[in-house]
Design a protein around this motif. Structure first.
Motif, mmCIF file in Angstrom:
data_model
loop_
_atom_site.group_PDB
_atom_site.id
_atom_site.type_symbol
_atom_site.label_atom_id
_atom_site.label_comp_id
_atom_site.label_asym_id
_atom_site.label_seq_id
_atom_site.Cartn_x
_atom_site.Cartn_y
_atom_site.Cartn_z
ATOM 1 N N UNK A 4 0.793 -1.219 0.000
ATOM 2 C CA UNK A 4 0.000 0.000 0.000
ATOM 3 C C UNK A 4 0.822 1.264 0.000
ATOM 4 N N UNK A 5 1.707 1.398 0.975
ATOM 5 C CA UNK A 5 2.453 2.644 1.142
ATOM 6 C C UNK A 5 3.314 3.020 -0.063
ATOM 7 N N UNK A 6 4.023 2.070 -0.702
ATOM 8 C CA UNK A 6 4.835 2.476 -1.862
ATOM 9 C C UNK A 6 4.034 3.193 -2.940
ATOM 10 N N UNK A 7 2.832 2.688 -3.224
ATOM 11 C CA UNK A 7 2.043 3.280 -4.313
ATOM 12 C C UNK A 7 1.263 4.508 -3.853
ATOM 13 N N UNK A 8 0.945 4.589 -2.574
ATOM 14 C CA UNK A 8 0.408 5.846 -2.045
ATOM 15 C C UNK A 8 1.439 6.959 -2.204
#
Length: 238
Positions: free
Chosen positions: A128-132
């Motif tokens: 989640x966090x990488x693409x956010x």
């Protein structure tokens, strides 16, 4: 990618407003976990370690709902880092995805999928966090507007070609398919998102139905239930 689009659209609200957003996502997650309880309760109760299974289900979510639980973790982390320099955020996104890839591919190479389930890498931190972060950076630098659509299309095509090559190579090496994470997604996802956003004012984009977003959300939320019911009806004796 949903996370990249979410990061783009929520980027302006990463001040105090992010708490309200997370609360809404959490309520939506709890509501749909309750709705889908008849589908996952049997799996939790019917196995050894009921308490452990229940905790895992509550944290990581049932089937498609992992996206909402991941968002509730990743969005506060992004809010804490939102003002960091791009030169800091981009390596963090790459590093987190690489860790997730290592866990994903490592579990396949070592035949440890049972001891390291999907939630080991398909979660808010590694998926989640990488693409956010990438979506947030697209918004920060206004890349969909300042980059020519032709250049974005070329990048998207390159990313998709690399994605296909990576998938074929993964199959050849015995890494399994489908996989949740791919290294090529670091190019393919933001390029596709930026291309789609850059064409928002195009006549083709303006011709899309006004309620398309609501329709897509509805399909996301209910399609596993439809699939599960259809499978049970198909497998039940006539």
């Amino acid at each position: 990618d949903f996370f990249c689009l979410t990061g783009f659209f929520l980027s302006p609200s990463l001040g105090q407003a992010w708490r309200r957003r997370v609360w809404r996502f959490l309520l939506l997650y709890l509501l749909w976990m309750a709705i889908y309880a008849p589908f996952w309760l049997d799996d939790v109760i019917g196995q050894d370690g009921v308490i452990t299974n229940a905790i895992k289900m509550a944290v990581f979510g049932y089937w498609h709902l992992w996206y909402l639980s991941a968002l509730c973790l990743a969005l506060p982390l992004l809010a804490l880092m939102a003002r960091w320099r791009t030169a800091t955020l981009l390596p963090i996104a790459v590093a987190l995805l690489l860790i997730g890839l290592t866990l994903q591919y490592g579990s396949a190479l070592t035949d440890s999928r049972d001891t390291l389930p999907l939630s080991g890498w398909r979660n808010g931190l590694f998926a989640g966090l990488p693409f956010l972060i990438l979506g947030h950076l697209l918004r920060r630098h206004n890349l969909p507007q300042v980059t020519a659509p032709g250049h974005l299309a070329a990048l998207a095509a390159t990313g998709m070609a690399l994605l296909v090559a990576e998938a074929v190579a993964g199959e050849h090496l015995g890494l399994g398919s489908p996989s949740d994470l791919r290294l090529s997604l670091l190019l393919a996802v933001p390029a596709l998102v930026a291309l789609a956003l850059s064409l928002a004012d195009h006549p083709l984009g303006q011709g899309l139905p006004a309620g398309l977003g609501t329709m897509a959300t509805g399909i996301y939320l209910i399609h596993p239930g439809v699939i599960s019911i259809a499978n049970k009806l198909a497998l039940s004796p006539s």
